[in-house]
Scaffold this motif. Structure first.
Motif, short mmCIF file in Angstrom:
data_model
loop_
_atom_site.label_atom_id
_atom_site.label_comp_id
_atom_site.label_asym_id
_atom_site.label_seq_id
_atom_site.Cartn_x
_atom_site.Cartn_y
_atom_site.Cartn_z
N THR A 112 0.84 -1.20 0.00
CA THR A 112 0.00 0.00 0.00
C THR A 112 0.87 1.25 0.00
N ALA A 113 1.94 1.23 0.80
CA ALA A 113 2.85 2.37 0.84
C ALA A 113 3.52 2.60 -0.52
N ALA A 114 3.80 1.51 -1.23
CA ALA A 114 4.47 1.61 -2.53
C ALA A 114 3.50 1.92 -3.66
N GLY A 115 2.21 1.95 -3.37
CA GLY A 115 1.23 2.30 -4.39
C GLY A 115 0.97 1.20 -5.40
N LEU A 116 1.21 -0.06 -5.02
CA LEU A 116 0.92 -1.16 -5.94
C LEU A 116 -0.58 -1.25 -6.20
N ASP A 117 -0.92 -1.82 -7.34
CA ASP A 117 -2.33 -1.86 -7.75
C ASP A 117 -3.13 -2.93 -7.03
N GLY A 118 -2.48 -3.94 -6.48
CA GLY A 118 -3.24 -4.98 -5.82
C GLY A 118 -2.36 -6.00 -5.14
N VAL A 119 -2.89 -6.60 -4.08
CA VAL A 119 -2.26 -7.74 -3.42
C VAL A 119 -3.29 -8.85 -3.40
N ILE A 120 -2.99 -9.94 -4.09
CA ILE A 120 -3.93 -11.05 -4.18
C ILE A 120 -3.75 -11.93 -2.96
N VAL A 121 -4.80 -12.01 -2.13
CA VAL A 121 -4.77 -12.81 -0.90
C VAL A 121 -5.82 -13.92 -1.05
N PRO A 122 -5.40 -15.11 -1.48
CA PRO A 122 -6.36 -16.21 -1.65
C PRO A 122 -7.03 -16.60 -0.33
N ARG A 123 -8.23 -17.14 -0.43
CA ARG A 123 -8.95 -17.55 0.78
C ARG A 123 -8.40 -18.86 1.34
N LYS A 135 -3.47 -5.99 12.80
CA LYS A 135 -2.53 -5.42 13.76
C LYS A 135 -1.13 -5.34 13.15
N ALA A 136 -0.70 -6.40 12.45
CA ALA A 136 0.63 -6.41 11.85
C ALA A 136 0.77 -5.33 10.77
N SER A 137 -0.35 -4.98 10.14
CA SER A 137 -0.32 -3.95 9.10
C SER A 137 -0.44 -2.55 9.68
N ALA A 138 -0.57 -2.47 11.00
CA ALA A 138 -0.80 -1.19 11.70
C ALA A 138 -2.04 -0.49 11.17
N GLY A 139 -3.08 -1.29 10.86
CA GLY A 139 -4.36 -0.74 10.42
C GLY A 139 -4.46 -0.48 8.93
N VAL A 140 -3.35 -0.58 8.21
CA VAL A 140 -3.36 -0.28 6.77
C VAL A 140 -4.15 -1.33 5.99
N ALA A 141 -4.32 -2.52 6.55
CA ALA A 141 -5.05 -3.58 5.85
C ALA A 141 -6.44 -3.13 5.41
N PHE A 142 -7.05 -2.22 6.17
CA PHE A 142 -8.38 -1.74 5.80
C PHE A 142 -8.36 -0.92 4.52
N ARG A 143 -7.23 -0.30 4.23
CA ARG A 143 -7.12 0.56 3.04
C ARG A 143 -6.32 -0.09 1.92
N ALA A 144 -5.85 -1.30 2.14
CA ALA A 144 -5.00 -1.97 1.15
C ALA A 144 -5.83 -2.43 -0.05
N PRO A 145 -5.23 -2.44 -1.25
CA PRO A 145 -5.93 -2.90 -2.45
C PRO A 145 -5.95 -4.43 -2.52
N VAL A 146 -6.74 -5.04 -1.65
CA VAL A 146 -6.77 -6.51 -1.54
C VAL A 146 -7.67 -7.10 -2.62
N LEU A 147 -7.14 -8.11 -3.31
CA LEU A 147 -7.90 -8.84 -4.32
C LEU A 147 -8.08 -10.27 -3.84
N ARG A 148 -9.31 -10.77 -3.90
CA ARG A 148 -9.61 -12.10 -3.35
C ARG A 148 -9.93 -13.11 -4.44
#
Length: 238
Positions: A112-123, A135-148
């Motif tokens: 997210t800090a690097a401005g990447l377009d997406g992080v694919i997090v499989p279920r 917690k490990a993301s220091a709250g950034v996970a809520f704003r991260a470009p997560v792709l499922r």
């Protein structure tokens, strides 16, 4: 997310939308009352649950303090929807078998800090997006470009069909992240802490890449490797 202070901060953050707050039925006193007032002021419903249920949802019974909040992640969407866009993501990370929540959380923060377009997090096969990851993301996970999607193998097939080059990190690769020629659309595979990139994904890899390490160290932690890769992409874009 869990814990009294983080939940209060989320309720006070205009940039986040909290779906609901869950209080343990044993949570009483000034702390619980403060959370209840903050939730009411924010228009967020408060539900009561057993202390055991709260511990199970938090995944960390020593630090949940009897309170949880479900927070909406506005940038989270299905990988299929992202690929169907008129302007699909050009640079994405694909997590394959990363099971440590701290690593997933730090990768989300870095990407997210690097401005990447997406992080694919499989279920399946990757740590769940739970309070430990947040917690490990220091709250950034809520704003991260997560792709499922369902699995890393499924994601790799979808990416290959969509014309993406698939690049996996491996210590023995001759080509490095610093000198590879990249196509317009590229996905970078980060393998698990123990087994690395799985065979299902490995069969579809376009090219393996390494991070040169002149020092006497065999490999980097996967989240550190993700940081090196992410900011090399930032350097190229600049």
């Amino acid at each position: 997310m869990y814990g009294r202070k983080p939940v209060l901060e989320a309720l006070a953050d205009d940039g986040l939308r909290v779906d609901k707050v869950i209080l343990a039925d044993t949570a009483r006193g000034p702390g619980a009352a403060e959370i209840t007032r903050a939730a009411k002021a924010a228009g967020v419903p408060v539900q009561r649950a057993s202390a055991h249920r709260v511990k199970v949802l938090a995944g960390n019974g020593k630090q949940d303090q009897g309170v949880l909040a479900d927070v909406v992640a506005p940038r989270m969407r299905a990988l299929s929807a992202a690929l169907a866009d008129r302007r699909p993501p050009s640079r994405v990370l694909l997590l394959d078998g990363i099971t440590t929540p701290a690593n997933v959380g730090m990768i989300l923060r870095t990407a997210t800090a690097a401005g990447l377009d997406g992080v694919i997090v499989p279920r399946r096969g990757v740590a769940a997006l739970d309070p430990l990851v947040v917690k490990a993301s220091a709250g950034v996970a809520f704003r991260a470009p997560v792709l499922r999607c369902g699995s890393a193998g499924e994601a790799a097939e979808m990416l290959a069909e969509a014309g993406y080059g698939l690049y996996a990190l491996g210590a023995s690769a001759r080509t490095t992240v610093f000198d590879v020629d990249l196509p317009q659309r590229a996905a970078f595979v980060l393998g698990g802490e123990t087994a690395g990139v799985g065979p299902e994904v490995g069969e579809l890899v376009t090219e393996w890449l390494s991070i040169p390490m002149p020092g006497d160290v065999e490999s980097l932690n996967v989240s550190a490797a993700a940081a090196v890769l992410s900011f090399e992409l930032v350097r190229r874009a600049r």
